[in-house]
Design a protein around this motif. Structure first.
Motif, PDB file in Angstrom:
ATOM      1  N   HIS A 154     -35.442   6.368  44.589  1.00 22.76           N
ATOM      2  CA  HIS A 154     -36.142   5.924  45.792  1.00 22.76           C
ATOM      3  C   HIS A 154     -36.862   4.592  45.614  1.00 22.76           C
ATOM      4  N   PHE A 155     -37.033   4.166  44.382  1.00 24.15           N
ATOM      5  CA  PHE A 155     -37.612   2.841  44.120  1.00 24.15           C
ATOM      6  C   PHE A 155     -37.132   2.361  42.752  1.00 24.15           C
ATOM      7  N   LEU A 156     -37.119   1.042  42.568  1.00 24.05           N
ATOM      8  CA  LEU A 156     -36.757   0.485  41.270  1.00 24.05           C
ATOM      9  C   LEU A 156     -37.944   0.629  40.319  1.00 24.05           C
ATOM     10  N   PRO A 157     -37.673   0.869  39.048  1.00 21.78           N
ATOM     11  CA  PRO A 157     -38.772   1.004  38.082  1.00 21.78           C
ATOM     12  C   PRO A 157     -39.672  -0.240  38.072  1.00 21.78           C
ATOM     13  N   THR A 158     -39.154  -1.371  38.530  1.00 26.55           N
ATOM     14  CA  THR A 158     -39.942  -2.611  38.556  1.00 26.55           C
ATOM     15  C   THR A 158     -40.737  -2.776  39.852  1.00 26.55           C
ATOM     16  N   ALA A 159     -40.627  -1.849  40.787  1.00 25.05           N
ATOM     17  CA  ALA A 159     -41.317  -1.999  42.081  1.00 25.05           C
ATOM     18  C   ALA A 159     -42.834  -1.983  41.884  1.00 25.05           C
ATOM     19  N   ASN A 160     -43.508  -2.669  42.775  1.00 23.23           N
ATOM     20  CA  ASN A 160     -44.970  -2.694  42.802  1.00 23.23           C
ATOM     21  C   ASN A 160     -45.505  -1.264  43.011  1.00 23.23           C
ATOM     22  N   ALA A 161     -46.380  -0.819  42.112  1.00 21.79           N
ATOM     23  CA  ALA A 161     -46.867   0.571  42.184  1.00 21.79           C
ATOM     24  C   ALA A 161     -47.619   0.849  43.488  1.00 21.79           C
ATOM     25  N   GLU A 164     -53.160   3.873  38.462  1.00 26.48           N
ATOM     26  CA  GLU A 164     -54.271   3.541  39.352  1.00 26.48           C
ATOM     27  C   GLU A 164     -53.791   2.764  40.579  1.00 26.48           C
ATOM     28  N   ARG A 165     -52.824   1.876  40.373  1.00 23.76           N
ATOM     29  CA  ARG A 165     -52.254   1.158  41.522  1.00 23.76           C
ATOM     30  C   ARG A 165     -51.467   2.102  42.431  1.00 23.76           C
ATOM     31  N   LEU A 166     -50.740   3.009  41.792  1.00 18.28           N
ATOM     32  CA  LEU A 166     -49.995   4.018  42.563  1.00 18.28           C
ATOM     33  C   LEU A 166     -50.954   4.784  43.475  1.00 18.28           C
ATOM     34  N   TYR A 167     -52.054   5.243  42.905  1.00 15.98           N
ATOM     35  CA  TYR A 167     -53.032   6.007  43.685  1.00 15.98           C
ATOM     36  C   TYR A 167     -53.662   5.153  44.777  1.00 15.98           C
ATOM     37  N   ARG A 186     -50.702   8.720  27.745  1.00 20.85           N
ATOM     38  CA  ARG A 186     -50.851   9.638  26.622  1.00 20.85           C
ATOM     39  C   ARG A 186     -52.171   9.429  25.883  1.00 20.85           C
ATOM     40  N   ASP A 187     -52.836   8.278  26.103  1.00 26.55           N
ATOM     41  CA  ASP A 187     -54.083   7.971  25.399  1.00 26.55           C
ATOM     42  C   ASP A 187     -55.326   8.391  26.176  1.00 26.55           C
ATOM     43  N   ILE A 188     -55.148   8.919  27.365  1.00 26.42           N
ATOM     44  CA  ILE A 188     -56.314   9.250  28.186  1.00 26.42           C
ATOM     45  C   ILE A 188     -56.205  10.714  28.612  1.00 26.42           C
ATOM     46  N   GLY A 189     -57.303  11.419  28.624  1.00 28.69           N
ATOM     47  CA  GLY A 189     -57.263  12.822  29.027  1.00 28.69           C
ATOM     48  C   GLY A 189     -56.903  12.937  30.500  1.00 28.69           C
ATOM     49  N   GLU A 190     -56.081  13.966  30.805  1.00 24.86           N
ATOM     50  CA  GLU A 190     -55.656  14.165  32.193  1.00 24.86           C
ATOM     51  C   GLU A 190     -56.857  14.427  33.094  1.00 24.86           C
ATOM     52  N   GLY A 239     -45.574   9.741  29.007  1.00 27.19           N
ATOM     53  CA  GLY A 239     -46.809   9.349  28.345  1.00 27.19           C
ATOM     54  C   GLY A 239     -46.970   7.857  28.160  1.00 27.19           C
ATOM     55  N   LYS A 240     -45.854   7.139  28.186  1.00 30.00           N
ATOM     56  CA  LYS A 240     -45.947   5.695  27.982  1.00 30.00           C
ATOM     57  C   LYS A 240     -46.359   4.942  29.253  1.00 30.00           C
ATOM     58  N   THR A 241     -46.433   5.644  30.379  1.00 31.86           N
ATOM     59  CA  THR A 241     -46.821   5.007  31.640  1.00 31.86           C
ATOM     60  C   THR A 241     -48.220   4.401  31.507  1.00 31.86           C
ATOM     61  N   LYS A 242     -48.390   3.184  31.997  1.00 30.32           N
ATOM     62  CA  LYS A 242     -49.704   2.550  31.890  1.00 30.32           C
ATOM     63  C   LYS A 242     -50.684   3.154  32.896  1.00 30.32           C
ATOM     64  N   VAL A 243     -51.904   3.389  32.424  1.00 30.00           N
ATOM     65  CA  VAL A 243     -52.941   3.927  33.298  1.00 30.00           C
ATOM     66  C   VAL A 243     -53.141   3.000  34.497  1.00 30.00           C
ATOM     67  N   GLU A 244     -53.050   1.714  34.255  1.00 26.50           N
ATOM     68  CA  GLU A 244     -53.224   0.749  35.345  1.00 26.50           C
ATOM     69  C   GLU A 244     -52.160   0.953  36.434  1.00 26.50           C
TER      70      GLU A 244
END
Lengths: 299, 299
Positions: B57-64, B105-108, A4-8, B97-102
């Motif tokens: 399909h995955f646990l919320p704690t799974a490695n992104a 980035e790991r997901l991608y 939410r803190d970074i632009g899409e 929105g609370k998802t961490k950008v990091e």
């Protein structure tokens, strides 16, 4: 940092710029559709996916028919932006177990009606459960003739800027019932050299700067010329989004012929020149009412 | 009635059977991938979309990284089932929105690594907010040579049934790190006439009846021959799912040559004959341990 803190735009730019795209990809991330080469030398393959989520793109109480319509029409509006012909669609439905089967059937009726309107075949469907709100993702595949495809990047300083239809007030109802401007876009590229084009989904204030940035130019808008929807004010037209009208750039040499032919072909649909592209080097700040600073663009 | 009370197969059958598909669609809803005609007369266009949802399909704690890998590999496994070559992928990320950008980035990075493994270009990305769990939808486009594409429908009574690898126990870790059997599938169709094929995502007990039904045949499994993963029991192999191995039908005339060539080409990957297709008219109830009635199929 959180999403939410970074632009899409900024995050997607960062994520997608790292990817190696392969030489068959002509237009990739950041444009309205992805354009890729195939063995068909005359046409490009066009791909687009988009989603709608309950609570974000529609109210949980919305008519499922309208939700399905919107879910299909959003990616089709990106086809309009590219002047491409949509052909095949895949549906992914993410819904909690408590969702009524009847709701899903109405949703599919809406998806199906929207697809039929543009002769698109729904060729696949997947479903998944979720503990959260309903989300529908639609992927569409089609084609565009190599010499008719339009991106955001071809705008030139001095180009006229046009929009179709009227802006603002779409959130009341239109956003669930809009018809993507595919017919108009196909007609435009058959008859005129369109330099750059996009569909207005996030509001002119967010979308026009994207078009200008991609084309490497500045812009000047004649605020008094904005075609407002009934009951809408200038700030609705700029900030609300969900208009799904076309915004395009074309040489002013075409202006008279464009207006003339358009009126003949689409007598019921307004076409408005709202301003022009300018050189990026001139500091073309807009003379905008205060409060629209997000709409200004340093040269 | 609610979604949780109706089988996904049944509902999708009902929803999708109402759609008019258009004459360019060869294989549509219900098969692993959608196959459509283009101007390329040698190849078919192949399209597939699939999603993974946190908590399903995955646990919320799974490695992104692993989540991204799985999100990409699931539709690629459907390409393996069709013996198709994937080329382009689109990502749709639905995240709060609370998802961490990091994390994103790991997901991608995971998505990107998985795509690179099969030379797939990620050509687009969309994002949406949500009040619910993270969901990632991946759409993949590619091609298959007309004379090499395999569906679920070509199985014949008397065909041998083979599976690659080992079954069961995938939920522990493998489901986040599996490699779709695209290389093996492409090799199979280059060298053997494969009658019918699919990837095992929901467990042999759910998937084999689908393959048999689509082919209009019955089946008999030799339970003692099931290739079990380390620590897995027969019921894990049948019921758990997420194996992403290939299940295919081929004439028994090919059996000796298939085993011989496979061992030479893939010395480290088990290939097991687990049974055969039979005539549908014979009442071929399985001799199964009790508890597996959902695995039985009336003739």
């Amino acid at each position: 940092m959180k999403l939410r803190d970074i632009g899409e735009d900024r995050l997607l730019d960062r994520l997608l710029s790292r990817l190696s795209l392969g030489k068959k990809v002509l237009d990739g991330p950041g444009d309205d559709c992805a354009l890729v080469e195939t063995r068909d030398h005359q046409n490009l393959l066009v791909i687009k996916a988009d989603c709608v989520v309950a609570g974000v793109h529609f109210l949980p109480t919305a008519n499922a028919l309208h939700v399905g319509w919107k879910a299909m029409m959003r990616p089709l509006s990106d086809f309009a932006a590219t002047s491409a012909v949509p052909q095949f669609a895949l549906i992914t439905l993410i819904a909690p177990g408590k969702t009524k089967v009847e709701w899903v059937e109405r949703l599919y009726r809406g998806l199906s009606r929207a697809a039929k309107r543009f002769k698109v075949s729904i060729v696949g469907g997947e479903m998944s459960g979720t503990a959260g709100p309903v989300a529908i993702s639609v992927s569409v595949v089609g084609f565009v003739e190599r010499n008719r495809c339009v991106s955001r990047r071809g705008g030139k300083a001095g180009d006229d800027l046009f929009v179709t239809g009227r802006l603002g007030g779409a959130l009341k109802q239109k956003h669930l019932q809009f018809v993507p401007r595919i017919v108009e876009s196909r007609w435009l590229t058959r008859n005129f050299p369109i330099h750059a084009m996009m569909d207005l989904s996030d509001g002119l204030g967010a979308d026009l700067p994207r078009l200008a940035k991609a084309s490497g130019v500045g812009f000047a808008i004649e605020m008094e010329n904005l075609p407002l929807a009934r009951g809408a004010k200038v700030d609705n037209a700029i900030s609300e989004g969900e208009d799904y009208e076309l915004l395009f750039a074309i040489s002013p040499r075409e202006r008279a012929r464009l207006f003339r032919s358009w009126k003949k072909k689409f007598p019921k649909l307004l076409l408005t020149r709202i301003g022009s592209f300018s050189r990026l080097s001139t500091r073309n700040y807009q003379l905008l009412p205060s409060g629209y600073t997000h709409f200004q663009q340093p040269g």
